[in-house]
Motif scaffolding. Sequence first.
Motif, PDB file in Angstrom:
ATOM      1  N   ASP A 117       9.001  51.314  -9.009  1.00 59.12           N
ATOM      2  CA  ASP A 117       8.061  52.427  -8.815  1.00 59.12           C
ATOM      3  C   ASP A 117       7.360  52.390  -7.461  1.00 59.12           C
ATOM      4  O   ASP A 117       6.522  53.248  -7.185  1.00 59.12           O
ATOM      5  N   ALA A 118       7.642  51.408  -6.631  1.00 52.39           N
ATOM      6  CA  ALA A 118       6.950  51.246  -5.360  1.00 52.39           C
ATOM      7  C   ALA A 118       7.658  52.008  -4.250  1.00 52.39           C
ATOM      8  O   ALA A 118       8.832  51.791  -3.988  1.00 52.39           O
ATOM      9  N   GLY A 119       6.921  52.904  -3.599  1.00 53.02           N
ATOM     10  CA  GLY A 119       7.460  53.584  -2.435  1.00 53.02           C
ATOM     11  C   GLY A 119       7.370  52.698  -1.209  1.00 53.02           C
ATOM     12  O   GLY A 119       8.276  52.638  -0.393  1.00 53.02           O
ATOM     13  N   LYS A 120       6.236  51.999  -1.067  1.00 55.21           N
ATOM     14  CA  LYS A 120       5.998  51.069   0.033  1.00 55.21           C
ATOM     15  C   LYS A 120       5.315  49.842  -0.545  1.00 55.21           C
ATOM     16  O   LYS A 120       4.780  49.868  -1.650  1.00 55.21           O
ATOM     17  N   ILE A 121       5.294  48.784   0.243  1.00 55.08           N
ATOM     18  CA  ILE A 121       4.612  47.553  -0.159  1.00 55.08           C
ATOM     19  C   ILE A 121       3.889  47.004   1.060  1.00 55.08           C
ATOM     20  O   ILE A 121       4.339  47.200   2.194  1.00 55.08           O
ATOM     21  N   GLY A 122       2.748  46.369   0.827  1.00 46.49           N
ATOM     22  CA  GLY A 122       2.009  45.779   1.931  1.00 46.49           C
ATOM     23  C   GLY A 122       1.145  44.632   1.468  1.00 46.49           C
ATOM     24  O   GLY A 122       0.847  44.504   0.277  1.00 46.49           O
ATOM     25  N   ILE A 123       0.764  43.806   2.438  1.00 47.16           N
ATOM     26  CA  ILE A 123      -0.194  42.737   2.192  1.00 47.16           C
ATOM     27  C   ILE A 123      -1.462  43.131   2.946  1.00 47.16           C
ATOM     28  O   ILE A 123      -1.416  43.360   4.157  1.00 47.16           O
ATOM     29  N   PHE A 124      -2.570  43.228   2.217  1.00 43.26           N
ATOM     30  CA  PHE A 124      -3.817  43.692   2.792  1.00 43.26           C
ATOM     31  C   PHE A 124      -4.857  42.572   2.783  1.00 43.26           C
ATOM     32  O   PHE A 124      -5.100  41.967   1.738  1.00 43.26           O
ATOM     33  N   PRO A 125      -5.494  42.314   3.952  1.00 44.87           N
ATOM     34  CA  PRO A 125      -6.590  41.344   3.963  1.00 44.87           C
ATOM     35  C   PRO A 125      -7.688  41.817   2.999  1.00 44.87           C
ATOM     36  O   PRO A 125      -7.909  43.021   2.839  1.00 44.87           O
TER      37      PRO A 125
END
Length: 156
Positions: A117-125
């Motif tokens: 279901d993820a369009g994008k993924i990121g790591i956020f501080p």
Amino acid sequence: MPKLHKTCSHCAGLLEDYLNPVPTVDILIHIPGQGIVLIERRNPPPGWALPGGFIDHGESAEQAAVREAREETGLDVELTGLLGVYSDPRRDPRQHTITTVYTAQAVNPEQMKAGDDAGKIGIFPVDDLPSDLAFDHGRILQDYLRIFQPLNKPVP
């Protein structure tokens, strides 16, 4: 308790079906020195969210958390704790859900990729989280930071 009435397909009798909350899981994955893994939802409701989803029949909440993390992020995770249970009937605009939120660490952070279901993924501080969070994930992240940041505990 709200009920739905439907007709039995065998005898045409009237059946009652209760509208119960649906169990889900969310996984708060912290990558040391980088931040928290979030996915941008491909399907409504829009926004950034913790990886998570519905618990399948015959599956424990812990198994669902590990499975959903893998499906949505490509990460194999080890669950490190239970953050909490969130049950506000308005937390998901699609239906009443109750989520169990786990903290986790990634075994293979280099394998991270958006999936399912993820369009994008990121790591956020933790001090630069997106403002457009889906569901009640803003509250969940606030609780996480409230519990771990002031105590200078290692973030799980």
